[in-house]
Design an enzyme around this catalytic site. Structure first.
Site, PDB file in Angstrom:
ATOM      1  N   GLU A   1       0.831  -1.212   0.000  1.00 40.22           N
ATOM      2  CA  GLU A   1       0.000   0.000   0.000  1.00 40.22           C
ATOM      3  C   GLU A   1       0.869   1.267   0.000  1.00 40.22           C
ATOM      4  OE1 GLU A   1      -2.431  -1.691   3.264  1.00 40.22           O
ATOM      5  OE2 GLU A   1      -4.122  -0.936   2.102  1.00 40.22           O
TER       6      GLU A   1
ATOM      7  N   GLU B   1      -4.030  -9.994   3.677  1.00 37.30           N
ATOM      8  CA  GLU B   1      -5.119  -9.629   4.603  1.00 37.30           C
ATOM      9  C   GLU B   1      -6.297 -10.608   4.574  1.00 37.30           C
ATOM     10  OE1 GLU B   1      -3.288  -7.496   3.017  1.00 37.30           O
ATOM     11  OE2 GLU B   1      -2.993  -5.661   4.180  1.00 37.30           O
TER      12      GLU B   1
HETATM   13  N1  COA Z   1       4.631  -8.471  11.990  1.00 36.46           N
HETATM   14  C1  COA Z   1       5.542  -8.591  12.974  1.00 36.46           C
HETATM   15  N2  COA Z   1       6.733  -9.231  12.811  1.00 36.46           N
HETATM   16  C2  COA Z   1       6.963  -9.762  11.607  1.00 36.46           C
HETATM   17  C3  COA Z   1       6.047  -9.692  10.536  1.00 36.46           C
HETATM   18  C4  COA Z   1       4.825  -8.990  10.770  1.00 36.46           C
HETATM   19  N3  COA Z   1       3.923  -8.824   9.802  1.00 36.46           N
HETATM   20  N4  COA Z   1       6.584 -10.298   9.448  1.00 36.46           N
HETATM   21  C5  COA Z   1       7.783 -10.775   9.843  1.00 36.46           C
HETATM   22  N5  COA Z   1       8.028 -10.441  11.123  1.00 36.46           N
HETATM   23  C6  COA Z   1       9.232 -10.757  11.916  1.00 36.46           C
HETATM   24  C7  COA Z   1       9.274 -12.226  12.261  1.00 36.46           C
HETATM   25  O1  COA Z   1       8.522 -12.471  13.442  1.00 36.46           O
HETATM   26  C8  COA Z   1      10.758 -12.449  12.479  1.00 36.46           C
HETATM   27  O2  COA Z   1      11.126 -11.944  13.740  1.00 36.46           O
HETATM   28  P1  COA Z   1      12.106 -12.848  14.710  1.00 36.46           P
HETATM   29  O3  COA Z   1      13.396 -12.926  13.929  1.00 36.46           O
HETATM   30  O4  COA Z   1      12.199 -12.019  15.948  1.00 36.46           O
HETATM   31  O5  COA Z   1      11.431 -14.159  14.862  1.00 36.46           O
HETATM   32  C9  COA Z   1      11.392 -11.508  11.437  1.00 36.46           C
HETATM   33  O6  COA Z   1      10.384 -10.536  11.119  1.00 36.46           O
HETATM   34  C10 COA Z   1      11.804 -12.233  10.169  1.00 36.46           C
HETATM   35  O7  COA Z   1      10.661 -12.915   9.666  1.00 36.46           O
HETATM   36  P2  COA Z   1      10.677 -14.484   9.276  1.00 36.46           P
HETATM   37  O8  COA Z   1       9.258 -14.965   9.273  1.00 36.46           O
HETATM   38  O9  COA Z   1      11.656 -15.223  10.118  1.00 36.46           O
HETATM   39  O10 COA Z   1      11.240 -14.387   7.783  1.00 36.46           O
HETATM   40  P3  COA Z   1      10.938 -15.402   6.606  1.00 36.46           P
HETATM   41  O11 COA Z   1      11.854 -14.992   5.496  1.00 36.46           O
HETATM   42  O12 COA Z   1      10.991 -16.809   7.077  1.00 36.46           O
HETATM   43  O13 COA Z   1       9.416 -15.118   6.172  1.00 36.46           O
HETATM   44  C11 COA Z   1       7.547 -13.719   5.533  1.00 36.46           C
HETATM   45  C12 COA Z   1       9.075 -13.850   5.657  1.00 36.46           C
HETATM   46  C13 COA Z   1       7.243 -12.286   5.079  1.00 36.46           C
HETATM   47  C14 COA Z   1       7.014 -14.717   4.494  1.00 36.46           C
HETATM   48  C15 COA Z   1       6.895 -14.021   6.892  1.00 36.46           C
HETATM   49  O14 COA Z   1       7.600 -13.301   7.879  1.00 36.46           O
HETATM   50  C16 COA Z   1       5.453 -13.638   6.942  1.00 36.46           C
HETATM   51  O15 COA Z   1       4.609 -14.320   6.380  1.00 36.46           O
HETATM   52  N6  COA Z   1       5.156 -12.506   7.605  1.00 36.46           N
HETATM   53  C17 COA Z   1       3.791 -12.023   7.772  1.00 36.46           C
HETATM   54  C18 COA Z   1       3.352 -11.242   6.549  1.00 36.46           C
HETATM   55  C19 COA Z   1       1.982 -10.678   6.819  1.00 36.46           C
HETATM   56  O16 COA Z   1       1.028 -11.406   6.995  1.00 36.46           O
HETATM   57  N7  COA Z   1       1.915  -9.352   6.919  1.00 36.46           N
HETATM   58  C20 COA Z   1       0.739  -8.683   7.445  1.00 36.46           C
HETATM   59  C21 COA Z   1      -0.090  -8.109   6.399  1.00 36.46           C
HETATM   60  S1  COA Z   1      -1.504  -7.318   7.148  1.00 36.46           S
END
Ligand code: COA
Length: 245
Positions: free
Chosen positions: A115, A135
């Protein structure tokens, strides 16, 4: 500016470089980032020295992976968390800025990250970029303008595909649907965005701003009114001495 800030920015030769700076959590958008982004955008609005701005994310893995889900989990409810985000109309402010805005994105560009990119006028992606709106799968809807800015950028069909299916797409597919206008190797991203920004900054600022205004405002108008708007803005430009930057 302090390195602990979630938004870093600096101004160089008419170009503002804005960096989302929470690399340990993939630059996810939290309330603090909202406040700092609001401050930054407010400063831009009234700064005539800024001719163009580039938005980028720090760290290797992401431009921004969306909203900070840990804030959602600690808030009384996701709806409450969202409401508090809306207390400051960051997105309204973003979309009203007069300068051209460029998003230079890499890695994860999800949810509010996408966004933010959609609030910009031009989007350049590195080859490793991945775009999506998670979302729907989380039981919420995008609330930073995405339901409106996405279809205006890629059309209704592609927008619904991304919004309803929670599908993640790569940079090439994003380019094919018009979500980004250029795809470059990761190591060329900053350089390409910089060259684009310097080019725009070298043009007459009044003309650039009015062209943006004509296009952005015109898209929400019927054609006849859009043409009228263009005529009026062209007249406004001809009344500004051409020596004026
Ligand atoms: N909110 C808070 N923390 C987040 C986050 C989020 N949306 N996305 C990632 N992080 C944090 C993880 O908790 C992790 O923290 P840690 O190292 O303290 O455990 C760090 O960022 C790295 O993320 P990680 O998941 O280990 O990386 P990855 O490469 O394995 O996966 C994603 C990356 C983006 C696929 C995965 O983090 C994910 O699906 N995140 C959520 C995306 C999402 O739903 N966003 C919200 C949209 S409303």
């Amino acid at each position: 500016m302090g390195e602990d800030r979630t938004i870093l920015w600096e101004k160089r030769n008419g170009v503002a470089w804005v960096t989302l700076n929470r690399p340990e959590s993939l630059n996810v958008y939290n309330l603090r980032m909202r406040d700092e982004l609001y401050e930054t955008l407010s400063a831009f609005r009234d700064d005539d020295e800024i001719r163009v701005a580039v938005f980028q994310g720090t760290g290797e893995k992401a431009f921004c992976a969306g909203a900070d889900l840990s804030e959602f989990l600690t808030a009384a409810s996701p709806i409450r968390a969202r409401q508090s985000r809306w207390q400051r109309d960051v997105w309204g402010l973003f979309l009203q800025l007069p300068q051209p805005l460029i998003a230079a994105v890499h890695g994860y560009v999800l949810g509010s990250g996408l966004e933010i990119a959609l609030c910009c006028d031009l989007r350049i992606a590195s080859e490793d970029a991945q775009f999506g709106f998670p979302e729907a799968g989380l039981g919420i809807i995008p609330a930073a303008g995405g339901t409106q800015t996405l279809p205006r950028t890629v059309g209704r069909g592609h927008a619904l595909d991304l919004l309803l299916c929670g599908r993640r797409i790569g940079a090439r597919e994003a380019w094919r649907m018009g979500l980004v206008s250029r795809v470059v190797p990761r190591e060329k991203l900053r350089q390409t965005a910089g060259a684009m920004a310097r080019k725009i900054a070298s043009f007459r600022s009044g003309a650039v701003r009015l062209a943006k205004q004509a296009l952005v405002r015109g898209l929400d108008l019927p054609l006849a009114q859009g043409l009228e708007l263009e005529r009026r803005l062209a007249g406004e430009l001809s009344s500004i001495p051409s020596r004026k930057p």
